[in-house]
Motif scaffolding. Structure first.
Motif, short mmCIF file in Angstrom:
data_model
loop_
_atom_site.label_atom_id
_atom_site.label_comp_id
_atom_site.label_asym_id
_atom_site.label_seq_id
_atom_site.Cartn_x
_atom_site.Cartn_y
_atom_site.Cartn_z
N GLU A 2 0.85 -1.19 0.00
CA GLU A 2 0.00 0.00 0.00
C GLU A 2 0.89 1.24 0.00
O GLU A 2 1.98 1.23 0.57
CB GLU A 2 -0.90 0.02 1.25
CG GLU A 2 -1.91 -1.10 1.29
CD GLU A 2 -2.91 -1.03 0.16
OE1 GLU A 2 -3.36 0.08 -0.19
OE2 GLU A 2 -3.24 -2.09 -0.41
N PRO A 3 0.43 2.35 -0.60
CA PRO A 3 1.23 3.56 -0.55
C PRO A 3 1.29 4.13 0.88
O PRO A 3 0.31 4.07 1.61
CB PRO A 3 0.52 4.52 -1.50
CG PRO A 3 -0.87 4.00 -1.62
CD PRO A 3 -0.81 2.53 -1.35
N LEU A 4 2.46 4.63 1.23
CA LEU A 4 2.69 5.27 2.53
C LEU A 4 3.34 6.61 2.24
O LEU A 4 4.36 6.67 1.54
CB LEU A 4 3.62 4.41 3.40
CG LEU A 4 4.11 5.06 4.69
CD1 LEU A 4 2.99 5.14 5.72
CD2 LEU A 4 5.31 4.29 5.26
N LEU A 5 2.77 7.69 2.77
CA LEU A 5 3.34 9.02 2.60
C LEU A 5 4.14 9.37 3.85
O LEU A 5 3.62 9.29 4.97
CB LEU A 5 2.23 10.05 2.39
CG LEU A 5 2.69 11.49 2.20
CD1 LEU A 5 3.49 11.65 0.91
CD2 LEU A 5 1.48 12.43 2.20
N VAL A 6 5.40 9.71 3.65
CA VAL A 6 6.25 10.14 4.77
C VAL A 6 6.59 11.61 4.55
O VAL A 6 7.12 11.98 3.50
CB VAL A 6 7.54 9.29 4.88
CG1 VAL A 6 8.42 9.81 6.01
CG2 VAL A 6 7.19 7.83 5.11
N LEU A 7 6.25 12.44 5.54
CA LEU A 7 6.57 13.86 5.51
C LEU A 7 7.84 14.05 6.31
O LEU A 7 7.82 13.96 7.54
CB LEU A 7 5.41 14.67 6.09
CG LEU A 7 4.04 14.39 5.47
CD1 LEU A 7 2.96 15.21 6.16
CD2 LEU A 7 4.06 14.64 3.97
N ALA A 8 8.95 14.26 5.61
CA ALA A 8 10.27 14.29 6.24
C ALA A 8 10.86 15.69 6.20
O ALA A 8 10.72 16.40 5.20
CB ALA A 8 11.20 13.31 5.53
N SER A 9 11.55 16.07 7.26
CA SER A 9 12.29 17.33 7.28
C SER A 9 13.44 17.25 6.28
O SER A 9 14.08 16.20 6.13
CB SER A 9 12.82 17.59 8.69
OG SER A 9 13.63 18.74 8.72
N GLY A 10 13.70 18.35 5.60
CA GLY A 10 14.68 18.43 4.52
C GLY A 10 15.95 17.62 4.64
O GLY A 10 16.26 16.83 3.75
N PRO A 11 16.71 17.78 5.72
CA PRO A 11 17.99 17.07 5.79
C PRO A 11 17.87 15.61 6.25
O PRO A 11 18.84 14.86 6.16
CB PRO A 11 18.79 17.87 6.81
CG PRO A 11 17.76 18.47 7.70
CD PRO A 11 16.56 18.73 6.82
N ASN A 12 16.70 15.21 6.73
CA ASN A 12 16.55 13.88 7.31
C ASN A 12 16.30 12.81 6.25
O ASN A 12 15.57 13.03 5.30
CB ASN A 12 15.41 13.87 8.34
CG ASN A 12 15.73 14.74 9.53
OD1 ASN A 12 16.85 15.21 9.70
ND2 ASN A 12 14.74 14.97 10.37
N ARG A 13 16.92 11.66 6.45
CA ARG A 13 16.73 10.51 5.57
C ARG A 13 15.83 9.52 6.30
O ARG A 13 15.96 9.30 7.49
CB ARG A 13 18.07 9.86 5.24
CG ARG A 13 18.97 10.78 4.43
CD ARG A 13 20.23 10.08 3.96
NE ARG A 13 19.97 9.05 2.97
CZ ARG A 13 19.83 9.27 1.66
NH1 ARG A 13 19.89 10.48 1.19
NH2 ARG A 13 19.62 8.26 0.84
N VAL A 14 14.93 8.91 5.55
CA VAL A 14 14.02 7.92 6.13
C VAL A 14 14.76 6.59 6.27
O VAL A 14 15.31 6.07 5.32
CB VAL A 14 12.77 7.74 5.24
CG1 VAL A 14 11.86 6.67 5.82
CG2 VAL A 14 12.03 9.06 5.06
N ASP A 15 14.78 6.07 7.49
CA ASP A 15 15.31 4.73 7.74
C ASP A 15 14.12 3.78 7.59
O ASP A 15 13.32 3.62 8.51
CB ASP A 15 15.91 4.66 9.15
CG ASP A 15 16.49 3.29 9.48
OD1 ASP A 15 16.01 2.27 8.93
OD2 ASP A 15 17.39 3.23 10.32
N THR A 16 13.99 3.18 6.40
CA THR A 16 12.81 2.37 6.11
C THR A 16 12.71 1.15 7.02
O THR A 16 11.61 0.74 7.38
CB THR A 16 12.77 1.94 4.63
OG1 THR A 16 13.99 1.26 4.31
CG2 THR A 16 12.59 3.14 3.72
#
Length: 154
Positions: free
Chosen positions: A57-71
């Motif tokens: 399913e699609p998941l939307l992650v709203l991340a702060s500019g410098p931050n990388r998502v640790d999936t």
């Protein structure tokens, strides 16, 4: 507004009771650094709207500019397996192309996670339906309107 994506975004968020002031730029605001430079704000105040696959399913992650998502870590927090969504899946799920995906007014509702660090700011800037358009919003209002779960994403 010049782009069809921006017009679609404004039409989609109207029913939410907001009418954001969209700022369009000649140069791309495709990356967080580009957007921050164009706006004149810190890169931390840029909201990256990232679409992932979470158990299909699609998941939307709203991340702060410098931050990388640790999936891996985020998937463990949410109890799902998270993978990348390709450009076609992003467009099919959100209605927008990568770089212009807004955090609100998407084609189909999707589970949304908001980076907890965004809530330390008074104003954040997010894409408004194109790679050259942004709008400002209070991060608490963004969480309320998007129905996002506030979590660490890194």
């Amino acid at each position: 507004m010049s782009s069809a994506g921006v017009a679609r975004f404004l039409d989609a968020v109207g029913p939410l009771g907001i009418s954001p002031q969209v700022r369009e730029f000649d140069e791309s605001t495709h990356t967080a650094a580009d957007a921050a430079a164009a706006i004149g704000c810190p890169v931390e105040a840029i909201v990256k709207s990232l679409v992932f696959e979470a158990d299909g399913e699609p998941l939307l992650v709203l991340a702060s500019g410098p931050n990388r998502v640790d999936t891996g870590a985020l998937g463990a927090r949410l109890g799902v397996a998270i993978g990348k969504a390709d450009a076609n899946r992003v467009k099919a799920a959100s209605g927008y192309s990568i770089g212009g995906v807004p955090p609100l007014g998407l084609l189909t509702p999707m589970r949304t996670v908001c980076d907890e660090t965004l809530l330390t700011l008074s104003t954040v800037w997010a894409a408004a339906g194109s790679a050259t358009a942004v709008f400002a919003i209070d991060p608490a209002e963004l969480v309320r309107l998007s129905g996002a779960e506030v979590l660490p994403i890194a």
